[in-house]
Design a protein around this motif. Structure first.
Motif, PDB file in Angstrom:
ATOM      1  N   LEU A  65     -23.580-138.054 -18.103  1.00 20.27           N
ATOM      2  CA  LEU A  65     -23.445-139.382 -17.518  1.00 20.27           C
ATOM      3  C   LEU A  65     -24.030-140.382 -18.498  1.00 20.27           C
ATOM      4  CD1 LEU A  65     -24.679-138.507 -13.930  1.00 20.27           C
ATOM      5  CD2 LEU A  65     -22.355-138.461 -14.792  1.00 20.27           C
ATOM      6  N   LYS A  66     -23.223-141.363 -18.935  1.00 22.41           N
ATOM      7  CA  LYS A  66     -23.658-142.329 -19.948  1.00 22.41           C
ATOM      8  C   LYS A  66     -23.665-143.729 -19.371  1.00 22.41           C
ATOM      9  CE  LYS A  66     -21.943-139.719 -23.868  1.00 22.41           C
ATOM     10  NZ  LYS A  66     -21.106-139.709 -25.064  1.00 22.41           N
ATOM     11  N   ILE A  67     -24.700-144.493 -19.764  1.00 24.56           N
ATOM     12  CA  ILE A  67     -24.794-145.905 -19.403  1.00 24.56           C
ATOM     13  C   ILE A  67     -25.123-146.672 -20.675  1.00 24.56           C
ATOM     14  CG2 ILE A  67     -26.131-147.644 -18.154  1.00 24.56           C
ATOM     15  CD1 ILE A  67     -26.506-145.635 -15.949  1.00 24.56           C
ATOM     16  N   THR A  68     -24.329-147.694 -20.976  1.00 27.02           N
ATOM     17  CA  THR A  68     -24.581-148.566 -22.118  1.00 27.02           C
ATOM     18  C   THR A  68     -24.925-149.934 -21.570  1.00 27.02           C
ATOM     19  OG1 THR A  68     -22.979-147.321 -23.409  1.00 27.02           O
ATOM     20  CG2 THR A  68     -23.620-149.465 -24.260  1.00 27.02           C
ATOM     21  N   THR A  69     -26.055-150.494 -22.002  1.00 28.46           N
ATOM     22  CA  THR A  69     -26.507-151.772 -21.463  1.00 28.46           C
ATOM     23  C   THR A  69     -27.069-152.641 -22.584  1.00 28.46           C
ATOM     24  OG1 THR A  69     -27.929-152.796 -19.821  1.00 28.46           O
ATOM     25  CG2 THR A  69     -28.780-150.846 -20.889  1.00 28.46           C
ATOM     26  N   ARG A  70     -27.060-153.934 -22.367  1.00 32.09           N
ATOM     27  CA  ARG A  70     -27.602-154.869 -23.356  1.00 32.09           C
ATOM     28  C   ARG A  70     -29.119-154.814 -23.351  1.00 32.09           C
ATOM     29  NH1 ARG A  70     -24.835-159.671 -24.960  1.00 32.09           N
ATOM     30  NH2 ARG A  70     -26.814-160.103 -25.986  1.00 32.09           N
TER      31      ARG A  70
END
Length: 123
Positions: A65-70
């Motif tokens: 499970l991947k999350i990309t955030t600023r």
């Protein structure tokens, strides 16, 4: 007239059905592989000690499970990003045993973070 009729079950057949051998599937999920493998080894060892038919542990594909955030909370500045991922590992163990024996086998101490799901398949 009803197509189905109620059957009278004698009490002796209820006691016999308790010792019926079931097909039991134990599903183990965890984020920590070390704890997961330890629980799998303990379950398999306990089942083999009771002379049960065991297959597994079957290693299923790892879910990532991947999350990309600023990084910047306001949106100002350079566009920099943080990438987080969580890996979920899953194992299957199949047993052929009566349900009472499975209760004894699964009463081992389960490592923290390992989820155990026991399903009975009668087909």
């Amino acid at each position: 007239m009803s197509a189905y009729t109620k059957k009278d079950i004698p009490p002796s057949s209820i006691e016999e059905s308790a010792s019926v051998v079931h097909r039991i599937r134990i599903t183990l999920t965890s984020r920590n592989v070390k704890n997961l493998e330890k629980v799998c080894a303990d379950l398999k060892k306990g089942a083999l000690d009771k002379k049960l038919q065991v297959s597994g542990p079957v290693r299923l594909p790892t879910k990532i499970l991947k999350i990309t955030t600023r990084k910047a909370p306001s949106g100002e500045g350079t566009n920099t990003w943080d990438r987080f991922e969580m890996r979920i590992h899953k194992r299957l163990i199949d047993l052929h045993a009566p349900s009472e024996v499975v209760k004894q086998i699964t009463s081992i101490t389960i490592e923290p973070g390992v989820e155990v799901d026991v399903t009975i398949n009668d087909k």
